[in-house]
Design a protein around this motif. Sequence first.
Motif, PDB file in Angstrom:
ATOM      1  N   VAL A  44      42.282  42.931  33.896  1.00  0.00           N
ATOM      2  CA  VAL A  44      41.009  42.427  34.422  1.00  0.00           C
ATOM      3  C   VAL A  44      40.066  43.592  34.721  1.00  0.00           C
ATOM      4  O   VAL A  44      38.872  43.545  34.409  1.00  0.00           O
ATOM      5  N   VAL A  45      40.613  44.648  35.327  1.00  0.00           N
ATOM      6  CA  VAL A  45      39.791  45.819  35.654  1.00  0.00           C
ATOM      7  C   VAL A  45      39.232  46.425  34.360  1.00  0.00           C
ATOM      8  O   VAL A  45      38.035  46.714  34.265  1.00  0.00           O
ATOM      9  N   LEU A  46      40.099  46.608  33.362  1.00  0.00           N
ATOM     10  CA  LEU A  46      39.634  47.183  32.094  1.00  0.00           C
ATOM     11  C   LEU A  46      38.642  46.265  31.384  1.00  0.00           C
ATOM     12  O   LEU A  46      37.721  46.751  30.720  1.00  0.00           O
ATOM     13  N   ALA A  47      38.808  44.966  31.515  1.00  0.00           N
ATOM     14  CA  ALA A  47      37.857  44.033  30.891  1.00  0.00           C
ATOM     15  C   ALA A  47      36.470  44.213  31.494  1.00  0.00           C
ATOM     16  O   ALA A  47      35.460  44.201  30.759  1.00  0.00           O
ATOM     17  N   ARG A  48      36.400  44.384  32.814  1.00  0.00           N
ATOM     18  CA  ARG A  48      35.098  44.608  33.466  1.00  0.00           C
ATOM     19  C   ARG A  48      34.473  45.906  32.980  1.00  0.00           C
ATOM     20  O   ARG A  48      33.282  45.970  32.673  1.00  0.00           O
ATOM     21  N   VAL A  49      35.286  46.946  32.932  1.00  0.00           N
ATOM     22  CA  VAL A  49      34.787  48.253  32.496  1.00  0.00           C
ATOM     23  C   VAL A  49      34.365  48.185  31.026  1.00  0.00           C
ATOM     24  O   VAL A  49      33.296  48.685  30.646  1.00  0.00           O
ATOM     25  N   HIS A  50      35.191  47.561  30.202  1.00  0.00           N
ATOM     26  CA  HIS A  50      34.867  47.461  28.776  1.00  0.00           C
ATOM     27  C   HIS A  50      33.564  46.683  28.564  1.00  0.00           C
ATOM     28  O   HIS A  50      32.738  47.058  27.716  1.00  0.00           O
ATOM     29  N   ASP A 107      40.550  43.712  41.757  1.00  0.00           N
ATOM     30  CA  ASP A 107      39.630  43.182  40.741  1.00  0.00           C
ATOM     31  C   ASP A 107      38.225  43.002  41.304  1.00  0.00           C
ATOM     32  O   ASP A 107      37.237  43.353  40.664  1.00  0.00           O
ATOM     33  N   TRP A 108      38.149  42.414  42.500  1.00  0.00           N
ATOM     34  CA  TRP A 108      36.847  42.099  43.069  1.00  0.00           C
ATOM     35  C   TRP A 108      36.051  43.369  43.371  1.00  0.00           C
ATOM     36  O   TRP A 108      34.824  43.369  43.268  1.00  0.00           O
ATOM     37  N   VAL A 109      36.733  44.459  43.728  1.00  0.00           N
ATOM     38  CA  VAL A 109      36.032  45.722  44.000  1.00  0.00           C
ATOM     39  C   VAL A 109      35.489  46.298  42.695  1.00  0.00           C
ATOM     40  O   VAL A 109      34.332  46.734  42.632  1.00  0.00           O
ATOM     41  N   ALA A 110      36.319  46.302  41.648  1.00  0.00           N
ATOM     42  CA  ALA A 110      35.874  46.824  40.351  1.00  0.00           C
ATOM     43  C   ALA A 110      34.700  45.997  39.813  1.00  0.00           C
ATOM     44  O   ALA A 110      33.725  46.557  39.304  1.00  0.00           O
ATOM     45  N   ALA A 111      34.782  44.690  39.955  1.00  0.00           N
ATOM     46  CA  ALA A 111      33.702  43.825  39.471  1.00  0.00           C
ATOM     47  C   ALA A 111      32.405  44.108  40.221  1.00  0.00           C
ATOM     48  O   ALA A 111      31.324  44.178  39.614  1.00  0.00           O
ATOM     49  N   ARG A 134      28.893  45.653  38.797  1.00  0.00           N
ATOM     50  CA  ARG A 134      27.653  44.906  39.055  1.00  0.00           C
ATOM     51  C   ARG A 134      26.607  45.824  39.693  1.00  0.00           C
ATOM     52  O   ARG A 134      25.431  45.808  39.312  1.00  0.00           O
ATOM     53  N   ARG A 135      27.038  46.637  40.643  1.00  0.00           N
ATOM     54  CA  ARG A 135      26.085  47.543  41.293  1.00  0.00           C
ATOM     55  C   ARG A 135      25.536  48.576  40.313  1.00  0.00           C
ATOM     56  O   ARG A 135      24.373  48.961  40.413  1.00  0.00           O
ATOM     57  N   TRP A 136      26.375  49.050  39.392  1.00  0.00           N
ATOM     58  CA  TRP A 136      25.888  49.993  38.382  1.00  0.00           C
ATOM     59  C   TRP A 136      24.827  49.328  37.511  1.00  0.00           C
ATOM     60  O   TRP A 136      23.767  49.897  37.265  1.00  0.00           O
ATOM     61  N   ARG A 137      25.128  48.117  37.062  1.00  0.00           N
ATOM     62  CA  ARG A 137      24.181  47.413  36.191  1.00  0.00           C
ATOM     63  C   ARG A 137      22.853  47.154  36.885  1.00  0.00           C
ATOM     64  O   ARG A 137      21.803  47.150  36.252  1.00  0.00           O
ATOM     65  N   CYS A 175      33.186  51.932  43.768  1.00  0.00           N
ATOM     66  CA  CYS A 175      34.391  51.257  44.278  1.00  0.00           C
ATOM     67  C   CYS A 175      34.677  51.713  45.713  1.00  0.00           C
ATOM     68  O   CYS A 175      34.994  50.894  46.581  1.00  0.00           O
ATOM     69  N   GLU A 176      34.577  53.007  45.961  1.00  0.00           N
ATOM     70  CA  GLU A 176      34.808  53.530  47.309  1.00  0.00           C
ATOM     71  C   GLU A 176      33.800  52.951  48.300  1.00  0.00           C
ATOM     72  O   GLU A 176      34.144  52.633  49.432  1.00  0.00           O
ATOM     73  N   GLU A 177      32.570  52.818  47.850  1.00  0.00           N
ATOM     74  CA  GLU A 177      31.527  52.239  48.699  1.00  0.00           C
ATOM     75  C   GLU A 177      31.824  50.778  49.023  1.00  0.00           C
ATOM     76  O   GLU A 177      31.700  50.339  50.167  1.00  0.00           O
TER      77      GLU A 177
END
Length: 185
Positions: free
Chosen positions: A65-71, A104-108, A112-115, A134-136
Amino acid sequence: PAIVIVAAHADLLRPIGTTPRYSDHGYEGDIELWQPRPVSVADKPDLERQLAVVDAALAPGDPGVVLARVHALLAMYRDREPLPPQVEAAIAECWLEDVGEYPDWVAAEAVRRWRRHPVKYRFKPLPGDIRLFCEEVAGRLVTMRERLRKLLATIPRTAALPGVPDRASDVRSRVLALASIKRMP
């Protein structure tokens, strides 16, 4: 996710104050000042339950799931020539190494914040860029977890609830009782 803290314990987690933080670049925000306050043995079960909830909320996510978000994010910045599969796999490992420890929710939310960032969205992110987000995102929960652990560490291990013997004294009393029984020949 929203985590509900028992009102009586919320005060134990609040900072006692703040102090400004400065660097060579000037003011960079405030640092919370916090130190463990006295807690009783009766508070231990509630604090342990709250720590378990926070730990569950911060459990590492499913790598897929994490890699899917990043991809999905990286696909927005398509390269003209695709990379060989071995290189793609190595890049995925780097991403997992840097952001795979987050839920998962942190990575997502970091993606989202980057976008949605007014400047950063124009550039292809590196793993460290998303890790900072993610740390934020996870920051308050990580702080809460650390504080709960410190509060639990202040409770003496051998202490028991009033009127309830702890395991060590219970075992001691049983051994003494058995030793005092006279053996028949």
